[in-house]
Design a protein around this motif. Sequence first.
Motif, mmCIF file in Angstrom:
data_model
loop_
_atom_site.group_PDB
_atom_site.id
_atom_site.type_symbol
_atom_site.label_atom_id
_atom_site.label_comp_id
_atom_site.label_asym_id
_atom_site.label_seq_id
_atom_site.Cartn_x
_atom_site.Cartn_y
_atom_site.Cartn_z
ATOM 1 N N TYR A 108 -17.503 9.513 -58.942
ATOM 2 C CA TYR A 108 -17.198 10.434 -58.357
ATOM 3 C C TYR A 108 -17.045 10.726 -57.139
ATOM 4 O O TYR A 108 -16.082 11.279 -56.826
ATOM 5 C CB TYR A 108 -18.755 11.005 -58.635
ATOM 6 N N LEU A 109 -18.042 9.771 -56.392
ATOM 7 C CA LEU A 109 -18.270 10.563 -55.202
ATOM 8 C C LEU A 109 -17.438 9.470 -53.622
ATOM 9 O O LEU A 109 -16.817 10.088 -52.985
ATOM 10 C CB LEU A 109 -19.809 10.274 -54.200
ATOM 11 N N ILE A 110 -17.344 8.417 -54.310
ATOM 12 C CA ILE A 110 -16.805 7.511 -53.327
ATOM 13 C C ILE A 110 -15.178 7.873 -53.294
ATOM 14 O O ILE A 110 -15.308 8.369 -51.751
ATOM 15 C CB ILE A 110 -16.133 5.971 -53.174
ATOM 16 N N PRO A 111 -14.158 8.121 -53.575
ATOM 17 C CA PRO A 111 -13.089 8.842 -53.385
ATOM 18 C C PRO A 111 -13.520 10.480 -52.763
ATOM 19 O O PRO A 111 -12.517 10.780 -51.553
ATOM 20 C CB PRO A 111 -12.005 8.438 -54.310
ATOM 21 N N LEU A 112 -13.952 10.874 -52.907
ATOM 22 C CA LEU A 112 -14.692 12.126 -52.026
ATOM 23 C C LEU A 112 -14.677 12.022 -50.815
ATOM 24 O O LEU A 112 -14.857 13.292 -50.126
ATOM 25 C CB LEU A 112 -15.316 13.738 -53.790
ATOM 26 N N MET A 113 -15.607 11.053 -51.261
ATOM 27 C CA MET A 113 -16.018 11.190 -50.000
ATOM 28 C C MET A 113 -15.741 10.203 -48.317
ATOM 29 O O MET A 113 -16.292 10.460 -47.448
ATOM 30 C CB MET A 113 -17.688 10.278 -50.125
ATOM 31 N N THR A 196 -12.512 -2.061 -52.429
ATOM 32 C CA THR A 196 -10.985 -1.389 -52.686
ATOM 33 C C THR A 196 -10.558 -0.366 -52.101
ATOM 34 O O THR A 196 -10.221 -0.007 -50.126
ATOM 35 C CB THR A 196 -9.832 -2.106 -52.943
ATOM 36 N N THR A 197 -11.224 0.647 -52.464
ATOM 37 C CA THR A 197 -11.135 1.894 -52.277
ATOM 38 C C THR A 197 -11.671 1.810 -51.112
ATOM 39 O O THR A 197 -10.931 3.009 -49.922
ATOM 40 C CB THR A 197 -11.950 2.886 -52.861
ATOM 41 N N VAL A 198 -12.648 1.764 -50.477
ATOM 42 C CA VAL A 198 -13.753 1.767 -49.589
ATOM 43 C C VAL A 198 -12.937 1.619 -48.497
ATOM 44 O O VAL A 198 -13.226 1.601 -46.980
ATOM 45 C CB VAL A 198 -14.931 1.533 -49.326
ATOM 46 N N MET A 206 -11.718 8.716 -40.526
ATOM 47 C CA MET A 206 -12.857 8.102 -41.465
ATOM 48 C C MET A 206 -12.902 6.483 -40.937
ATOM 49 O O MET A 206 -12.684 6.110 -41.658
ATOM 50 C CB MET A 206 -13.008 8.240 -43.297
ATOM 51 N N THR A 207 -13.737 6.141 -39.740
ATOM 52 C CA THR A 207 -14.312 4.732 -39.554
ATOM 53 C C THR A 207 -15.448 4.716 -40.383
ATOM 54 O O THR A 207 -16.053 5.426 -40.993
ATOM 55 C CB THR A 207 -14.714 4.926 -37.950
ATOM 56 N N LEU A 208 -15.551 3.502 -40.610
ATOM 57 C CA LEU A 208 -16.709 3.097 -41.586
ATOM 58 C C LEU A 208 -17.819 3.594 -40.905
ATOM 59 O O LEU A 208 -18.735 3.478 -41.726
ATOM 60 C CB LEU A 208 -16.517 1.288 -41.070
ATOM 61 N N LEU A 209 -17.907 3.679 -39.821
ATOM 62 C CA LEU A 209 -19.620 3.950 -39.160
ATOM 63 C C LEU A 209 -19.356 5.769 -38.692
ATOM 64 O O LEU A 209 -20.059 6.970 -38.533
ATOM 65 C CB LEU A 209 -19.672 3.485 -38.185
ATOM 66 N N ARG A 210 -17.999 6.439 -39.833
ATOM 67 C CA ARG A 210 -18.446 8.013 -39.997
ATOM 68 C C ARG A 210 -18.252 8.363 -41.431
ATOM 69 O O ARG A 210 -18.778 9.372 -41.558
ATOM 70 C CB ARG A 210 -16.639 8.704 -39.467
ATOM 71 N N MET A 211 -18.604 6.978 -42.124
ATOM 72 C CA MET A 211 -18.861 7.615 -43.435
ATOM 73 C C MET A 211 -20.463 7.719 -43.941
ATOM 74 O O MET A 211 -21.531 6.873 -43.614
ATOM 75 C CB MET A 211 -18.974 5.315 -44.289
ATOM 76 N N PRO A 212 -20.110 8.757 -44.605
ATOM 77 C CA PRO A 212 -21.944 9.210 -44.803
ATOM 78 C C PRO A 212 -22.655 7.656 -45.724
ATOM 79 O O PRO A 212 -21.795 6.767 -46.313
ATOM 80 C CB PRO A 212 -21.677 9.754 -46.284
ATOM 81 N N LEU A 213 -23.982 7.473 -45.644
ATOM 82 C CA LEU A 213 -25.071 6.913 -46.129
ATOM 83 C C LEU A 213 -24.835 6.311 -47.801
ATOM 84 O O LEU A 213 -24.752 5.071 -47.977
ATOM 85 C CB LEU A 213 -26.404 6.652 -45.921
ATOM 86 N N THR A 214 -24.369 7.758 -48.709
ATOM 87 C CA THR A 214 -23.863 7.276 -49.795
ATOM 88 C C THR A 214 -23.154 6.506 -50.164
ATOM 89 O O THR A 214 -23.195 5.848 -51.010
ATOM 90 C CB THR A 214 -23.850 8.821 -50.425
ATOM 91 N N VAL A 215 -21.624 6.660 -49.473
ATOM 92 C CA VAL A 215 -20.637 5.869 -49.569
ATOM 93 C C VAL A 215 -21.586 4.444 -48.779
ATOM 94 O O VAL A 215 -20.670 3.304 -50.108
ATOM 95 C CB VAL A 215 -19.313 6.125 -49.181
ATOM 96 N N TRP A 216 -22.491 4.017 -47.775
ATOM 97 C CA TRP A 216 -22.053 2.960 -47.641
ATOM 98 C C TRP A 216 -23.328 2.451 -48.992
ATOM 99 O O TRP A 216 -23.231 1.673 -49.138
ATOM 100 C CB TRP A 216 -22.956 3.126 -46.072
#
Lengths: 600, 222, 274
Positions: A108-113, A196-198, A206-216
């Motif tokens: 649910y969250l990866i593509p949206l986040m 692959t999506t991430v 959306m750089t890697l370090l702008r990703m929310p920690l949930t995605v990380w």
Amino acid sequence: MTHADTADSHTDSHTGSHAGSHAEPHSFWTKYVWSQDHKVIAIQYSLTAIAVGLVALVLSNLMRLQLGFPGAVSFIDPASYYQYVTMHGMIMVIYLLTALFLGGFGNYLIPLMVGARDMVFPYLNMLSYWVYLLAVVVLMAGFFVPGGPTGAGWTLYPPQAILPGTPGTEWGIVLMLTSLVIFIVAATMGGLNYVTTVLQARARGMTLLRMPLTVWGIFVASILALLAFPALFVSGVMMLFDKLLGTSFFMPAIVSMGQTLEHSGGSPVLFQHLFWFFGHPEVYIVALPAFGIISDLISTHARKNIFGYRMMVWAIVAIGGLSFVVWAHHMYVSGMNPYFGYFFATTTLIIAVPTAIKVYNWILTLWRGDIHLTVPMLFAIAFISTFVIGGLTGLFLGNVSVDIPLSDTYFVVAHFHMVMGVSPILAIFGGIYHWYPKVTGRMLDETLGKVHFWVTFLGTYAIYFPMHYLGFLGMPRRYYAYEGYEFIPASAQTLNAFITVAALIVGVCQLVFLFNLAWSAFRGKPAGANPWGATTLEWQTPDTPPKHGNWGAELPVVHRWAYDYSVPGAERDFIPQNVPQSVSPSEAPDADPAAWEGHA
Amino acid sequence: MNLLNALGTRPWLPEPAPPLRTGAVVPAATIGLRVLLAVIAVLFGLFVLALLVRAQLPDWQALAGVPDAALANTAPLWVNTALLALSSVALQAASSASRRGRTAATRLALAGAGLFALAFLAGQGWVWQQFVARGHFVASHPAASFFYLLTGLHGLHLAGGLIAWGRVTIRAWRATPDSPDPGVALCARYWHFLLVVWLVLFALLTSPPGTIATLAEWCGVR
Amino acid sequence: MALAIALILIVVASVLFHFVSPWWFTPIASNWDLLDDTIQVTLVITGAVFVAVNLFIAWAIIRYRHRPGQRAAYEPESPKLESGLTAVTTVGIVAMLAPGLYVYSDMINAPKDALIVEVLGQQWQWRFRFPGADGRLGVSDTRFMSGERPFGLDPDDPYGRDDVLVDSPELHLPLGKPVTLLLRSRDVLHNFYVPQFRAKMDLVPGTVSRFWLTPTRTGRFEILCAELCGIGHYNMRGYVIVEDEAAFHGWLATQPSFAQTLPATTAAALSLRR
């Protein structure tokens, strides 16, 4: 190699020109059943995982009935008790927690986040769910075959797992291993998509370090799953060979129940190495998404940026890497080379450092925050408390000599339930209360949510805190009954009865949650697009619930990190990630040119 | 972007939005394949480790390097290796032909690759038959068990690849000359990977006991 | 706010529970009291962290819960604070790991003169074997196992003939003498576990595992299985009787040697062959 079509559509979607192949499907079947929409697949995954988790919950309450009131339930004999133990453990670890965190939340969250229209391989994503469902069906079939499901314990240690003397060695163990192999195929298909999506489909900015920690958390957990599940696959396939074809990978020469078997020369300890090479990363496959979710919940509901974001990311990566070199701390009394103990005790206690950093940063996020005690926040704070207990008791069990008197006692049961039972489940509940408004467009009922929270949180403390002391006493785990053991005082039985009552109450209380889930979907208070005032992209969709393709005509562009809460000078206490920098004048690049030149 | 650099940035500091991505984005299918190959590599790596551990136990009889070994005659395996290599080469040719838009050459090379791959699988089946004929069954001794397990699993991966090959081939027959299919290149990459896996397995299965002992020592399992 | 109170109550209740709990380690009966000390050290350190973290959360909730007009601080990170906490944590970890590893190196290095006893497990009973006068255990193998010969000793091995076989789940050990337990299983994994001894180890079919201890207290202690071994796992009972050396030798003398368990004809045939 066969996904050129999807790759093409994503090249399109990056330019934002049109939604490519993401036209809304029309028929009921393609929309809700054979859906390739990550949101529908996430719901399918979640509902299946919750359903199978309910089976495991019932099994655990049956076990507790036997332990608290031995013999009171006539149909629980030793064989069925061990079957409950086994199925409860395996379902909870694999089919509920892994599937729900990765297949549910991840989907649910990866593509949206990250600001994508969907997973990069939607067809594979759909396939992943259906293969997972097949694995569940095969597993559940164990209850209906002659001999019933396997009772070998969730660790499935050979030789016992495939020899008479253990329940379910006719069909149950074969179904269990087959189901696991099928599950691994499903998890691999899912994992390929998430990783692959991430890596490939993040929105502009959306750089890697702008990703929310949930995605990380989910991202690193998916990598762990991809690399660790092969070990379970290897051990499962080799055990199937031993069971069905009579090979001797894990089977030494054995006299079983007076019969000399054909096997010879195999190594049961080899299985344990393979199993725990999967099994320990598995702990973090469950824990890392929980870490991520909790970080975002705490930050959002304390209206404060997560403290030490970079440390949090580094800790997730470090824990993920270290999780592959600690596996034999599950095997200190397995008869392996005793000198391994030094290495694995050291690596295991090292992993405590990044884990402790995460805990510090969560509580430092609360510090000087603006704490809203919403239901998701209650669960998040409860997570920290229970996770701390589970983590600290892990320091006993990771430290080789301290582990020896405690291993295979109730201390272990209490430890792993706190650290990978209770706390991830609290994270899941927190996550559901937090994101349900986005999924359905309605809020979960708050009063019911608080009832659910208080009973679950205090109840699980009542169950597991005293259980550690039964372990100190030396009560071994996986015992059907403790009658006639002189070193166990009668009071221990009283305590066991108390624990059982608490477990039954917590079990029944989950009905409140299920009712809330169903009722609020239709009658809940309408949520609006962003009820919590959150910064991350999933709350900025044009529609709630988001439509197929998520973003309407234009993909979002990301201008800031995920934690711009209570920024000084900003009007509101949050700035969504897709709001350009110029909106907050004090943060604009020209305020401190040196700062951004250095980090451009 | 360098990963370490990326992980060192302070994301809360203002930064201009990066420019629109143009062209150079790695396609998802390519990344997906890389990840998949990593997973398969771990899978076979763990099987190899399991073999090395198991081979240290006293009842291990090596498949080669000792008198009367099951794999004393490696000629059929060399033939199969050649077939798989040819299949790999043909796919590489198909990939470069497809890139240049030579439809006929692409089709021919794809067909050849498929035929060679099927011949490899048939050849492996024939080696299995020889094994059975000489009394080496799957449960006869642990090295034989590993032989069936590893070759079988490798064959299954190739068979899975043939499904992808089938889709690419069908597309090649329908395609118009000016649309090169990136799937062919991905297929070729998967084939090269499976060839390498096979070479490793081949070398391991036919290693004399001394070599296996040395390898086990290197891997720290002895 | 209720949550803050709940957390404080949890801390108070946990500490109280710890001190009034009647459920605690059984009185130790072996030389591993250093191990109990290490557990105490670990408990103190982890207990302090548990109390500190929960109380900090409770305080933060009370102090920083939402009130109208309140705004959170903006503070992305504090390298100084974070590295300080990392350093403190590392010290705590070392304080637990170092004594742990120190005790462990004792646990895996048995004294040379330790008494040897073999523990043989099967579903779901215990047997024991002493090496006899020659001080060496004879060869055993599943090939030699049968209903009458549960130990599976090789009748042709001279070292085995004086081995003392204890075909009952009751093991006697002398007080104050180090003893190495060699563990062997006929069928599945088991684990030789006497809570009062603290140390335990799996029995793994196909190999011999081991651990050692010195009994320091006379008495009768229960042996349990601590590795799931099938439906009888919870009922795989045995006893260790720790007694003074004279009583121990008296008991040992009443147990048959392997040669004595062989039927007279076989024994005669064997001695002829030799």
